[in-house]
Every structure is written in structure tokens, then in C-alpha cells.
Design a protein around this motif. Structure first.
Motif, mmCIF file in Angstrom:
data_model
loop_
_atom_site.group_PDB
_atom_site.id
_atom_site.type_symbol
_atom_site.label_atom_id
_atom_site.label_comp_id
_atom_site.label_asym_id
_atom_site.label_seq_id
_atom_site.Cartn_x
_atom_site.Cartn_y
_atom_site.Cartn_z
ATOM 1 N N UNK B 92 0.846 -1.197 0.000
ATOM 2 C CA UNK B 92 0.000 0.000 0.000
ATOM 3 C C UNK B 92 0.874 1.236 0.000
ATOM 4 N N UNK B 93 0.483 2.177 -0.836
ATOM 5 C CA UNK B 93 1.281 3.403 -0.943
ATOM 6 C C UNK B 93 0.790 4.411 0.096
ATOM 7 N N UNK B 94 1.740 4.858 0.906
ATOM 8 C CA UNK B 94 1.402 5.885 1.885
ATOM 9 C C UNK B 94 1.686 7.246 1.260
ATOM 10 N N UNK B 95 0.633 7.987 0.950
ATOM 11 C CA UNK B 95 0.809 9.235 0.193
ATOM 12 C C UNK B 95 1.579 10.276 0.995
ATOM 13 N N UNK B 96 1.364 10.271 2.275
ATOM 14 C CA UNK B 96 2.046 11.296 3.090
ATOM 15 C C UNK B 96 3.551 11.110 3.054
ATOM 16 N N UNK B 97 3.965 9.846 3.133
ATOM 17 C CA UNK B 97 5.415 9.566 3.124
ATOM 18 C C UNK B 97 6.013 9.876 1.777
ATOM 19 N N UNK B 98 5.238 9.586 0.701
ATOM 20 C CA UNK B 98 5.704 9.894 -0.657
ATOM 21 C C UNK B 98 5.907 11.392 -0.805
ATOM 22 N N UNK B 101 9.278 12.641 0.155
ATOM 23 C CA UNK B 101 10.433 12.362 -0.707
ATOM 24 C C UNK B 101 10.321 13.018 -2.076
ATOM 25 N N UNK B 102 9.090 12.962 -2.652
ATOM 26 C CA UNK B 102 8.941 13.414 -4.042
ATOM 27 C C UNK B 102 8.710 14.919 -4.116
ATOM 28 N N UNK B 103 9.502 15.606 -4.927
ATOM 29 C CA UNK B 103 9.238 17.030 -5.105
ATOM 30 C C UNK B 103 7.907 17.275 -5.807
ATOM 31 N N UNK B 104 7.541 16.384 -6.767
ATOM 32 C CA UNK B 104 6.275 16.560 -7.485
ATOM 33 C C UNK B 104 5.108 16.440 -6.534
ATOM 34 N N UNK B 105 5.196 15.379 -5.712
ATOM 35 C CA UNK B 105 4.119 15.129 -4.784
ATOM 36 C C UNK B 105 3.991 16.297 -3.811
#
Lengths: 93, 131
Positions: B92-98, B101-105
Motif C-alpha cells: 500500500x502506498x502511503x501518500x504522506x510519506x511519498x 520524498x517526491x518534489x512533485x508530490x
């Protein structure tokens, strides 16, 4: 009028359909001779007839049949080879 | 000519040149074969019989064939099915954690934050006007 270089037959001609539906003449380099059987000389099946550069980029399995003497002997000659070999063995036994 | 226990050489296909034993004679011009080749049904046209016979019962198992061919120095090919590798489970992808890390996100999260603030402002204005 075709260009002067296209009037000689060094390049082979390929008819291609353009997106608009018109048929156009393309000029391509000629293909080499097809691979032939080492013993009887018939053209081998399963061996593509392409320029070396295209053959280089192809995987090995696409260039020859997956059997002993694949890409060297035709299937008939391969079978007769193994037949004669087996008969030699059976005589010795 | 093709009876159970007959040694033969396969002369066609990718097993060509390999020695095998006839294990069973099947219906429809077919023969079950095992040995250096994989155990499989074969057209006898693709076999060249040898002068040797091996003691085998009809439909012998692969292990029996192995035992029978050992004194003849013929290695059998084991064709056991591979155990399937475990499939990588979908995580499962945790959007908050992404977003960390991700500048786009990060940008997206900023946009969302802006939207929220605007909504709040609107709500506050409306509430003021009501007052």
C-alpha cells in the motif's frame, strides 16, 4: 524523375503505402543471400535474411532453430546425420 | 520394433542425438519416451532404434528408468516442475510519506493545502457576512 543514383539497380525497391493512401517507392539496401544448408545447400528455414547489423541486434534464438545443428544443417540432413550415427553405434554393440 | 525397453536415439527436434528408452506404446502411433531426453510422447518416425533392450515394465516411472539406465552410463534428465517463485506483494502506498520524498508530490500537497486555506477563508467570510 528519379535521382541518378536511383536509376541503377544497386538499391532494391520497396513499395510503401503512405498514410494518405498513395503508394510510394522507397529505396533500400539489398539483402544478403539466405543461409543455406551445409550439406545439401537448400535455403534454411527459421533463419532470417537480414543485413549483419540487424542480425547483430536480434536475439540468438530468433536467428536459428533450437536444435542441434540449428542454423547449419537443414532438418532433413540433421536427421539423416543422427540416423547414420545411431546405426554406427548399434553395429558396434 | 518399438517395444517397451527398446533403446533409441532421438533424431528430430531439440532432443536430437540423445538416447532414450521406450517406456510405453500409446494409441495413435505414439510412444512414451524417457532418458536423456525429457519424458514425452513421440512419433516413432522421430526415433532410430538401437540394438539394445533394457528390462522395464510398461509405463515405468522416471526413477525406474533412471535405475535401468545407470549401468549403461546414460544420464537421465530430471524434469520436475519448478516451484513457483513467490509473487511480490503489492504494497500500500502511503501518500504522506511519498510527499516527503517526491518534489512533485510536494507541489500537489501544497496545492491541496492552498485549496483548503481558500475554502476556510470563504467559509470565514460567509460566516462574517451572516453575522
Amino acid at each position: 524523375m528519379p535521382r541518378g543514383m536511383h536509376k541503377s539497380r544497386t538499391l532494391r525497391r520497396v513499395y510503401r503505402k503512405a498514410p494518405g493512401g498513395a503508394v510510394k517507392l522507397h529505396y533500400r539496401t539489398r539483402k544478403p543471400k539466405g543461409a543455406s544448408c551445409g550439406s545439401c545447400g537448400t535455403t534454411l528455414k527459421g533463419v532470417p535474411r537480414e543485413r549483419p547489423k540487424k542480425m547483430m541486434n536480434m536475439p540468438k534464438t530468433a536467428k536459428r532453430p533450437e536444435r542441434p545443428f540449428g542454423g547449419v544443417l537443414c532438418s532433413k540432413c540433421m536427421r539423416s546425420h543422427f540416423k547414420s550415427e545411431a546405426r554406427k553405434v548399434s553395429v558396434n554393440v | 520394433m518399438f517395444e517397451v525397453g527398446r533403446l533409441a536415439v532421438k533424431i528430430a527436434g531439440r532432443d536430437a542425438g540423445k538416447v532414450c528408452v521406450i517406456v510405453d506404446v500409446l494409441e495413435g502411433n505414439r510412444v512414451l519416451v524417457d532418458g536423456e531426453t525429457r519424458r514425452k510422447k513421440v512419433n516413432p518416425k522421430h526415433l532410430e532404434p538401437l540394438g539394445q533392450l533394457v528390462k522395464l515394465s510398461k509405463g515405468a516411472s522416471h526413477d525406474d528408468v533412471k535405475k535401468a539406465l545407470k549401468p549403461l552410463d546414460i544420464e537421465t534428465q530430471d524434469t520436475k516442475p519448478k516451484s513457483a517463485a513467490e509473487r511480490p506483494k503489492k504494497q500500500k502506498v502511503n501518500k504522506k510519506e511519498l510527499a516527503k520524498d517526491d518534489p512533485k508530490a510536494k507541489k500537489e500537497s501544497k496545492k491541496e493545502a492552498k485549496k483548503e486555506t481558500k475554502k476556510e477563508e470563504k467559509a470565514s467570510k460567509e460566516s462574517k457576512s451572516k453575522k
